[in-house]
Scaffold this motif. Structure first.
Motif, PDB file in Angstrom:
ATOM      1  N   ASN A   5       0.174   7.689   9.726  1.00  0.00           N
ATOM      2  CA  ASN A   5       0.743   6.978  10.870  1.00  0.00           C
ATOM      3  C   ASN A   5       0.328   7.566  12.216  1.00  0.00           C
ATOM      4  O   ASN A   5       0.650   6.997  13.252  1.00  0.00           O
ATOM      5  CB  ASN A   5       2.268   6.965  10.771  1.00  0.00           C
ATOM      6  CG  ASN A   5       2.741   6.164   9.572  1.00  0.00           C
ATOM      7  OD1 ASN A   5       2.132   5.168   9.199  1.00  0.00           O
ATOM      8  ND2 ASN A   5       3.811   6.616   8.958  1.00  0.00           N
ATOM      9  N   THR A  85      -4.544   4.250  13.800  1.00  0.00           N
ATOM     10  CA  THR A  85      -3.921   4.828  12.617  1.00  0.00           C
ATOM     11  C   THR A  85      -4.794   4.508  11.408  1.00  0.00           C
ATOM     12  O   THR A  85      -5.654   3.615  11.460  1.00  0.00           O
ATOM     13  CB  THR A  85      -2.520   4.253  12.378  1.00  0.00           C
ATOM     14  OG1 THR A  85      -2.643   2.852  12.128  1.00  0.00           O
ATOM     15  CG2 THR A  85      -1.598   4.514  13.564  1.00  0.00           C
ATOM     16  N   ALA A  87      -3.747   3.076   8.763  1.00  0.00           N
ATOM     17  CA  ALA A  87      -3.380   1.720   8.350  1.00  0.00           C
ATOM     18  C   ALA A  87      -4.176   0.677   9.148  1.00  0.00           C
ATOM     19  O   ALA A  87      -4.670  -0.309   8.591  1.00  0.00           O
ATOM     20  CB  ALA A  87      -1.888   1.502   8.527  1.00  0.00           C
ATOM     21  N   LYS A  88      -4.316   0.890  10.440  1.00  0.00           N
ATOM     22  CA  LYS A  88      -5.083  -0.039  11.275  1.00  0.00           C
ATOM     23  C   LYS A  88      -6.556  -0.023  10.869  1.00  0.00           C
ATOM     24  O   LYS A  88      -7.197  -1.070  10.784  1.00  0.00           O
ATOM     25  CB  LYS A  88      -4.923   0.322  12.750  1.00  0.00           C
ATOM     26  CG  LYS A  88      -5.636  -0.608  13.696  1.00  0.00           C
ATOM     27  CD  LYS A  88      -5.030  -1.992  13.657  1.00  0.00           C
ATOM     28  CE  LYS A  88      -5.667  -2.894  14.678  1.00  0.00           C
ATOM     29  NZ  LYS A  88      -5.163  -4.274  14.583  1.00  0.00           N
ATOM     30  N   GLU A  91      -7.035  -1.975   7.705  1.00  0.00           N
ATOM     31  CA  GLU A  91      -6.506  -3.339   7.748  1.00  0.00           C
ATOM     32  C   GLU A  91      -7.554  -4.360   7.304  1.00  0.00           C
ATOM     33  O   GLU A  91      -8.683  -4.377   7.812  1.00  0.00           O
ATOM     34  CB  GLU A  91      -6.069  -3.633   9.191  1.00  0.00           C
ATOM     35  CG  GLU A  91      -5.294  -4.887   9.384  1.00  0.00           C
ATOM     36  CD  GLU A  91      -4.797  -4.985  10.816  1.00  0.00           C
ATOM     37  OE1 GLU A  91      -3.670  -4.559  11.079  1.00  0.00           O
ATOM     38  OE2 GLU A  91      -5.585  -5.451  11.666  1.00  0.00           O
ATOM     39  N   GLY A  92      -7.215  -5.179   6.322  1.00  0.00           N
ATOM     40  CA  GLY A  92      -8.104  -6.236   5.851  1.00  0.00           C
ATOM     41  C   GLY A  92      -9.109  -5.822   4.802  1.00  0.00           C
ATOM     42  O   GLY A  92      -9.837  -6.669   4.279  1.00  0.00           O
ATOM     43  N   GLU A  95      -8.658  -7.617   1.477  1.00  0.00           N
ATOM     44  CA  GLU A  95      -9.067  -9.011   1.564  1.00  0.00           C
ATOM     45  C   GLU A  95     -10.581  -9.145   1.380  1.00  0.00           C
ATOM     46  O   GLU A  95     -11.049 -10.045   0.712  1.00  0.00           O
ATOM     47  CB  GLU A  95      -8.642  -9.607   2.904  1.00  0.00           C
ATOM     48  CG  GLU A  95      -7.143  -9.658   3.101  1.00  0.00           C
ATOM     49  CD  GLU A  95      -6.758  -9.936   4.533  1.00  0.00           C
ATOM     50  OE1 GLU A  95      -7.618 -10.368   5.332  1.00  0.00           O
ATOM     51  OE2 GLU A  95      -5.582  -9.714   4.867  1.00  0.00           O
TER      52      GLU A  95
END
Length: 101
Positions: A5, A85, A87-88, A91-92, A95
């Motif tokens: 985080n 972060t 997580a950022k 992200e994706g 997918e």
């Protein structure tokens, strides 16, 4: 705050590794990318060493053999990606893997 985080500076490192496969004398090369994270934007000698290690680890993963002999690792380029972060940054990704898959 957990490391996942905490915003970090991200760099993409492109490199070339020179190696021989187990049981072969043929010298080969492969271009490989890795990422670096840190508390500041500077890329130090320590970071370069970490990037070279990361490139070698990716080679061993691709080759499926830790017995591949690495002769040299060259850093071709370092691109700054920004502060984010984990997580950022990720992200994706799931997918994309599902779409490719």
């Amino acid at each position: 705050m957990s490391k996942a985080n905490k915003p970090q500076h991200y760099h993409l490192v492109s490199g070339m590794v020179i190696f021989t496969r187990e049981g072969s004398e043929e010298i080969e090369q492969m271009n490989i990318n890795t990422t670096l994270t840190g508390d500041d934007r500077n890329v130090t000698a320590k970071h370069i060493g970490m990037a070279q290690q990361g490139i070698q680890m990716r080679l061993f993963e691709r080759m499926g053999s830790p017995n591949t002999q690495v002769h040299d690792v060259f850093i071709i380029g370092v691109s700054y990606l920004g502060v984010m972060t984990q997580a950022k940054f990720m992200e994706g990704v799931g997918e994309l893997q599902n779409a490719a898959g």
